[in-house]
Design a protein around this motif. Structure first.
Motif, short mmCIF file in Angstrom:
data_model
loop_
_atom_site.label_atom_id
_atom_site.label_comp_id
_atom_site.label_asym_id
_atom_site.label_seq_id
_atom_site.Cartn_x
_atom_site.Cartn_y
_atom_site.Cartn_z
N LYS A 1 9.85 4.57 -6.80
CA LYS A 1 10.54 3.71 -7.76
C LYS A 1 10.26 2.37 -7.76
O LYS A 1 10.17 1.56 -8.71
CB LYS A 1 12.06 3.81 -7.15
N GLU A 2 9.74 1.79 -6.56
CA GLU A 2 9.09 0.46 -6.48
C GLU A 2 8.21 -0.06 -7.47
O GLU A 2 8.14 -1.17 -7.81
CB GLU A 2 8.66 0.06 -5.13
N PRO B 1 5.20 -5.74 -8.81
CA PRO B 1 3.69 -5.62 -8.92
C PRO B 1 3.27 -4.29 -7.90
O PRO B 1 3.73 -4.45 -6.86
CB PRO B 1 3.21 -7.01 -8.36
N SER B 2 2.33 -3.77 -8.44
CA SER B 2 1.72 -2.70 -7.34
C SER B 2 0.14 -2.76 -7.61
O SER B 2 -0.62 -3.08 -8.57
CB SER B 2 2.24 -1.43 -7.59
N LEU B 3 -0.37 -1.76 -6.63
CA LEU B 3 -1.81 -1.58 -6.89
C LEU B 3 -2.09 -0.46 -7.70
O LEU B 3 -3.37 -0.25 -8.43
CB LEU B 3 -2.61 -1.27 -5.32
N ASN C 1 0.81 -1.31 0.11
CA ASN C 1 -0.12 0.02 -0.05
C ASN C 1 0.84 1.17 -0.07
O ASN C 1 0.54 2.33 -0.73
CB ASN C 1 -0.78 -0.07 1.16
N ILE C 2 2.03 1.21 0.78
CA ILE C 2 2.82 2.44 0.86
C ILE C 2 3.44 2.52 -0.46
O ILE C 2 3.62 3.84 -1.00
CB ILE C 2 3.87 2.21 1.92
N TYR C 3 4.13 1.53 -0.97
CA TYR C 3 5.10 1.77 -2.12
C TYR C 3 3.95 1.83 -3.65
O TYR C 3 4.61 2.21 -4.47
CB TYR C 3 6.19 0.53 -2.31
N SER C 4 2.94 1.37 -3.57
CA SER C 4 2.14 1.78 -4.62
C SER C 4 1.47 3.04 -4.80
O SER C 4 0.97 3.26 -5.69
CB SER C 4 0.76 0.85 -4.54
N GLY C 5 2.02 3.85 -3.71
CA GLY C 5 1.67 5.32 -3.86
C GLY C 5 2.44 6.24 -4.45
O GLY C 5 2.88 6.13 -5.58
#
Length: 282
Positions: free
Chosen positions: A164-165, A170-172, A115-119
């Motif tokens: 950067k992630e 994979p991300s939201l 949730n954090i790195y998908s921001g």
């Protein structure tokens, strides 16, 4: 690759004995763990929430347009080894002869980490504080709320960009078919191996300058550590064997492909597979 092959590659790249010796020692550690270490079996069941511990690693394989069986098989046997050892050495990269990773900085659930790195990453400058810059990570779907909070701050300017992630894991935020798999590693038993992280400010500077360009060293490794630059990144010299892989994170597209999931599970039978909700699905 065999030790002799890696040694020969290192000898062909470096002239300085000190640098060659460090890489050869790292090769010995990599092979020692690869051949003899076995990670503890995980205790997760279907539907469990995955927990991350401080010091664990995440690594995305963002270049896989297709989840190729040959590539998955190679990772299951060898883990991650720098392409500069296998193919052509390219010193113009950001982290040549290394395996880039994301370093988990505190104990947390995987779902919260995602949730954090998908921001996004926010930076704002406060004029009354001699234009001091502040940075922070904004969780997924919290961008507008965070920007609204700046209305009550005496900022001079602000900027915001994706983390950067998102580019590598994979991300939201993005269902990118090329970014559908990442690996979760418990490397706490490999302290001698992972200490050779070029982002570690204790890493030998004399060795570092032998294979990385000065401007990369200044702009990335010795740059001010904040949420925009390098405070979450690491790059381990040479490689990390597969014995440290605990689990595999898949994106929404891959999650809906049972054939691909079964193929991955075939090569990583002792690992769990989890989704972007941070839950075990296999």
């Amino acid at each position: 690759m065999k030790k002799e092959e890696i040694y020969q590659r290192i000898d062909n790249i470096f002239n300085k004995e000190k640098t060659r010796n460090l890489f050869k020692k790292q090769t010995d550690l990599y092979l020692e763990f690869k051949n003899n270490h076995q990670i503890s079996k995980h205790k997760y069941s279907f539907g469990d929430l995955v927990k991350l511990d401080k010091g664990m690693f995440m690594r995305g394989e963002g270049a896989l347009a297709e989840i190729d069986e040959e590539k998955i098989k190679f990772i299951s046997e060898n883990g991650f080894i720098s392409p500069d050892i296998i193919y052509e050495f390219n010193s113009n990269q950001k982290t040549p002869l290394c395996i880039p990773i994301w370093n988990i900085q505190k104990d947390m659930y995987l779902k919260d980490y995602i949730n954090i790195y998908s921001g996004a990453t926010l930076e704002y400058t406060v004029k009354s504080e001699n234009y001091k810059k502040y940075t922070s990570l904004i969780p997924y779907k919290k961008i507008e709320e965070t920007i609204e909070s700046l209305r009550n701050k005496e900022y001079w300017m602000w900027r915001c960009e994706q983390t950067k992630e998102i580019r590598f894991m994979p991300s939201l935020a993005k269902d990118d078919p090329k970014v559908q798999i990442a690996f979760i590693m418990d490397v706490r038993d490999g302290k001698d191996l992972i200490k050779n992280d070029i982002f570690n400010l204790n890493f030998d500077k004399d060795v570092l300058k032998d294979f990385i360009k000065d401007f990369f060293i200044n702009d990335f490794i010795y740059a001010e550590r904040n949420d925009f630059t390098t405070n979450r990144e690491g790059a381990i010299i040479l490689g990390i064997p597969s014995c440290f892989i605990e689990g595999i994170l898949v994106g929404r597209i891959l999650e809906q492909n049972p054939e691909k999931l079964a193929m991955i599970k075939k090569y990583f039978s002792d690992c769990y597979i989890c989704n972007l909700d941070g839950k075990v699905i296999m």
